[in-house]
Design a protein around this motif. Structure first.
Motif, PDB file in Angstrom:
ATOM      1  N   ALA A 279      10.769 -28.387  17.224  1.00 13.00           N
ATOM      2  CA  ALA A 279      11.329 -28.862  15.959  1.00 13.00           C
ATOM      3  C   ALA A 279      11.765 -30.320  16.061  1.00 13.00           C
ATOM      4  CB  ALA A 279      12.502 -27.980  15.539  1.00 13.00           C
ATOM      5  N   GLY A 280      12.355 -30.697  17.179  1.00 12.83           N
ATOM      6  CA  GLY A 280      12.772 -32.083  17.359  1.00 12.83           C
ATOM      7  C   GLY A 280      11.584 -33.030  17.346  1.00 12.83           C
ATOM      8  N   ASN A 281      10.510 -32.632  18.028  1.00 17.39           N
ATOM      9  CA  ASN A 281       9.273 -33.412  18.040  1.00 17.39           C
ATOM     10  C   ASN A 281       8.722 -33.569  16.626  1.00 17.39           C
ATOM     11  OD1 ASN A 281       6.216 -33.375  17.906  1.00 17.39           O
ATOM     12  ND2 ASN A 281       6.408 -33.715  20.094  1.00 17.39           N
ATOM     13  N   GLU A 282       8.684 -32.461  15.892  1.00 14.21           N
ATOM     14  CA  GLU A 282       8.118 -32.464  14.542  1.00 14.21           C
ATOM     15  C   GLU A 282       8.960 -33.296  13.582  1.00 14.21           C
ATOM     16  OE1 GLU A 282       6.314 -27.949  15.235  1.00 14.21           O
ATOM     17  OE2 GLU A 282       8.053 -28.271  13.938  1.00 14.21           O
ATOM     18  N   PHE A 284      10.951 -35.820  14.244  1.00 13.00           N
ATOM     19  CA  PHE A 284      10.838 -37.252  14.507  1.00 13.00           C
ATOM     20  C   PHE A 284       9.496 -37.794  14.031  1.00 13.00           C
ATOM     21  CE2 PHE A 284      11.143 -41.012  17.482  1.00 13.00           C
ATOM     22  CZ  PHE A 284      12.251 -41.564  16.858  1.00 13.00           C
ATOM     23  N   ALA A 285       8.436 -36.995  14.183  1.00 15.75           N
ATOM     24  CA  ALA A 285       7.125 -37.417  13.689  1.00 15.75           C
ATOM     25  C   ALA A 285       7.150 -37.589  12.177  1.00 15.75           C
ATOM     26  CB  ALA A 285       6.058 -36.386  14.083  1.00 15.75           C
ATOM     27  N   GLY A 286       7.790 -36.649  11.487  1.00 14.77           N
ATOM     28  CA  GLY A 286       7.873 -36.743  10.032  1.00 14.77           C
ATOM     29  C   GLY A 286       8.653 -37.953   9.576  1.00 14.77           C
ATOM     30  N   ILE A 287       9.757 -38.239  10.256  1.00 12.16           N
ATOM     31  CA  ILE A 287      10.601 -39.383   9.875  1.00 12.16           C
ATOM     32  C   ILE A 287       9.861 -40.692  10.120  1.00 12.16           C
ATOM     33  CG2 ILE A 287      12.728 -40.608  10.420  1.00 12.16           C
ATOM     34  CD1 ILE A 287      13.883 -37.790  11.166  1.00 12.16           C
ATOM     35  N   ILE A 288       9.194 -40.800  11.264  1.00 13.47           N
ATOM     36  CA  ILE A 288       8.424 -42.016  11.548  1.00 13.47           C
ATOM     37  C   ILE A 288       7.285 -42.165  10.536  1.00 13.47           C
ATOM     38  CG2 ILE A 288       6.833 -43.061  13.206  1.00 13.47           C
ATOM     39  CD1 ILE A 288       8.590 -41.997  15.438  1.00 13.47           C
ATOM     40  N   ASN A 315      21.756 -30.982  13.191  1.00 14.60           N
ATOM     41  CA  ASN A 315      22.094 -32.120  14.045  1.00 14.60           C
ATOM     42  C   ASN A 315      20.859 -32.867  14.554  1.00 14.60           C
ATOM     43  OD1 ASN A 315      24.806 -31.780  13.719  1.00 14.60           O
ATOM     44  ND2 ASN A 315      25.149 -30.735  15.665  1.00 14.60           N
ATOM     45  N   VAL A 316      19.714 -32.185  14.599  1.00 16.20           N
ATOM     46  CA  VAL A 316      18.477 -32.877  14.968  1.00 16.20           C
ATOM     47  C   VAL A 316      18.239 -34.049  14.029  1.00 16.20           C
ATOM     48  CG1 VAL A 316      15.955 -32.676  14.998  1.00 16.20           C
ATOM     49  CG2 VAL A 316      17.351 -30.894  16.057  1.00 16.20           C
ATOM     50  N   LEU A 317      18.423 -33.805  12.737  1.00 17.96           N
ATOM     51  CA  LEU A 317      18.222 -34.868  11.749  1.00 17.96           C
ATOM     52  C   LEU A 317      19.369 -35.868  11.744  1.00 17.96           C
ATOM     53  CD1 LEU A 317      16.746 -32.823   8.787  1.00 17.96           C
ATOM     54  CD2 LEU A 317      15.540 -34.325  10.369  1.00 17.96           C
ATOM     55  N   GLU A 322      21.416 -41.172  12.651  1.00 19.00           N
ATOM     56  CA  GLU A 322      22.549 -41.998  13.096  1.00 19.00           C
ATOM     57  C   GLU A 322      22.303 -42.728  14.417  1.00 19.00           C
ATOM     58  OE1 GLU A 322      25.147 -42.432  11.290  1.00 19.00           O
ATOM     59  OE2 GLU A 322      24.858 -40.886   9.763  1.00 19.00           O
ATOM     60  N   GLU A 323      21.445 -42.171  15.281  1.00 20.84           N
ATOM     61  CA  GLU A 323      21.359 -42.706  16.631  1.00 20.84           C
ATOM     62  C   GLU A 323      20.009 -43.298  17.016  1.00 20.84           C
ATOM     63  OE1 GLU A 323      22.928 -40.077  19.609  1.00 20.84           O
ATOM     64  OE2 GLU A 323      24.442 -39.252  18.267  1.00 20.84           O
ATOM     65  N   SER A 324      18.939 -42.912  16.305  1.00 16.52           N
ATOM     66  CA  SER A 324      17.618 -43.402  16.716  1.00 16.52           C
ATOM     67  C   SER A 324      17.310 -44.782  16.153  1.00 16.52           C
ATOM     68  CB  SER A 324      16.530 -42.431  16.255  1.00 16.52           C
ATOM     69  OG  SER A 324      16.350 -42.503  14.845  1.00 16.52           O
TER      70      SER A 324
END
Length: 558
Positions: A279-282, A284-288, A315-317, A322-324
């Protein structure tokens, strides 16, 4: 060091060095063909990208950067609850902890009565929402009757249903959408998803009075899979395709929201915490890629999400936001030689498929289900042969892992890739067969194959016992004659196995099944005739082999 300059290498120079490093393997072995039919190259350079796209590269980048509906993304955490009271409490808690879009699936364990609908109406006048409903008669839709007339224009949100809905007096609720998630869950690849999105949009646009009226009510929803770069390119490609689609309608393109969620087709009920990594991988891919609204499904969503799993998913989002610092960059992947080339490939292939669908008379007339089934079968075959990995399920599995018995009805129809492994594990749990590995020779020689066999059966929830290092043929024969196991796999070097297997077949107990690790094509016919059950080797279809072993066990055990 600031004064040092390195000479740039051409693609041809790199290729020459790569061929040397391959030591006889063809250079073409570095190319990978995806389920979309797109060939991934081993190296992308500025020169090759410009040669491929030319002046279209600048247009592609500019389109992607102007076709995003918002400047950021909104967190759309789904709300759960067994009772109306618990549901409302969880809803309020999610808002207090960073949720921005009230995401509600109408299929809940309680009734949508007057009390909860009235309370919910107050929330959706203040917060954007995303509803997943069956149709316009869904009980959850009664919430809109609870909203005062003077507040209706302020209500914003998205409604996902099987067909576009009509909501009078709510101009800012988007009710017409291309929903590719269903097709994604059936196994569709990125090209098919993009073409389906355009085909569904085409049907909706034709039924609308104008492009502007259609675009103001339209949004598209995608599920984001674990293929990181492909999923980034998929979202970017949609923006290019959308501009071309709008131009085809004779209109100036209006950016529409991209609503996305993590894919559950790669989720497993085994080793469920790996779902969190997926889910974290997915996400981040969607956000990028540039989604506007995103939902992260909890890692235990296939069974029953808990307060903790929901908070982790949210919190993943929050971490990404907030941090990436990903939102501090316009189009973070823009200019990447690989992603720009991949985006262009998806645009080309998806547009061609969309035109084929239109020529056939629309999505309803096009035989899309058959084509998606073919892709799904390819995915399943890749997972069952370990050409594709599902960590904790088809590789690095924990045999002691127990599957939860609960089942979330929202996802029972998803053609998850882990299902064959979950089913075979259930079958072996009922069988209760005793299994072992006969290890012959020195540890350094038999260990690789013994480990492979242990990992092979770990996917079925089986812990294989081992004989210990057996040094001589006589020692191996004595062990086998007294071994109280139903199924045994011989792990030895090829040279040792050529002597060992024929001797063991002569002394094995009648009810025992004996397999050997390795292929041994030249000896297969003779050994099988002498009583060998079969072989275990890399590249084998794990599910077919495990089912065959199960069938043989049932046969010999009567």
């Amino acid at each position: 060091m600031k004064e040092i300059e390195f000479a740039s290498a051409s693609y041809e120079q790199w290729q020459e060095q790569a061929i040397k490093a391959l030591k006889g393997k063809p250079f073409e072995s570095l190319f990978t063909k995806t389920v979309e039919g797109i060939t991934l190259e081993p190296l992308y350079t500025e020169t090759t990208l410009i040669e491929k796209l030319g002046e279209q590269l600048e247009k592609q980048v500019a389109t992607i950067r102007t076709m995003k509906a918002t400047d950021s993304f909104e967190i759309a955490q789904q709300v759960y609850g067994d009772t109306a009271e618990q549901f409302l409490a969880n809803l309020q808690d999610s808002l207090a902890r960073g949720n921005e879009v009230l995401t509600i699936d109408s299929r809940v364990a309680f009734e949508w009565d007057e009390s909860i609908l009235t309370s919910l109406a107050d929330f959706i006048t203040e917060y954007t929402f995303k509803f997943i409903v069956e149709n316009g008669n869904d009980p959850l839709m009664q919430v809109f009757a609870k909203i005062a007339d003077d507040k209706k224009q302020a209500v914003t949100g998205f409604i996902i249903a099987k067909e576009a809905l009509e909501l009078a007096d709510f101009p800012n609720i988007r009710t017409a959408h291309s929903n590719t998630v269903k097709y994604h869950n059936d196994g569709a690849n990125a090209v098919q998803e993009l073409a389906i999105a355009l085909a569904q949009a085409s049907d909706l646009a034709k039924a609308s009075t104008s492009y502007e009226a259609f675009a103001q009510k339209f949004f598209v929803s995608f599920a984001i899979d674990t293929q990181f770069f492909m999923e980034i390119a998929k979202i970017r490609a949609f923006k290019v395709l959308w501009k071309a689609f709008s131009k085809g309608l004779g209109a100036e393109a209006i950016a529409v929201p991209v609503v996305a969620e993590t894919s559950v087709r790669s989720f497993s009920k085994l080793d469920v915490y790996v779902n969190l990594l997926r889910a974290g991988n997915e996400a981040f891919a969607g956000i990028i890629g540039g989604v506007d609204v995103f939902t992260v499904h909890p890692h235990d969503v296939l069974t029953k999400p808990t307060e903790q799993s929901v908070r982790i998913a949210r919190n993943v989002l929050l971490v990404a936001n907030e941090e990436s610092h990903v939102l501090n960059v316009i189009d973070p992947s823009g200019g990447s030689y690989f992603i720009e080339a991949l985006t262009a490939d998806l645009v080309k292939e998806a547009w061609q498929l969309f035109l084929s669908i239109e020529t056939a008379g629309g999505l309803a007339a096009y035989d899309m289900d058959v084509k998606i089934t073919d892709v799904y079968q390819t995915r399943i075959q890749q997972v069952e042969t370990r050409k594709a990995s599902l960590i904790g399920t088809n590789i690095y599995a924990n045999p002691a892992d127990e599957m939860a018995v609960e089942c979330n009805e929202q996802f029972v129809d998803v053609k998850r890739l882990a299902i064959p492994f979950e089913k075979v594990r259930e079958s072996y749990a009922q069988q209760k067969a005793k299994m072992a590995i006969l290890t012959f020779g020195e540890l350094k020689n038999f260990k690789p194959r013994a480990d492979f066999v242990a990992g092979f059966f770990a996917t079925a929830g089986i812990t294989m016992e081992q004989s210990g290092a057996l040094a001589t043929l006589e020692e191996a024969e004595r062990w086998l004659e007294t071994a109280q196991y139903d199924y045994i796999v011989v792990a030895a070097t090829d040279d040792d196995a050529l002597q060992l297997v024929p001797a063991l077949l002569k002394v094995k107990q009648e009810q025992q099944l004996l397999d050997v690790a390795g292929k041994f094509k030249e000896q297969e016919q003779v050994w099988r005739a002498a009583g060998l059950n079969g072989f275990i080797f890399a590249g084998q279809n794990i599910i077919e082999k495990l089912n065959a072993v199960m069938a043989s066990l049932k046969e010999v055990q009567g």
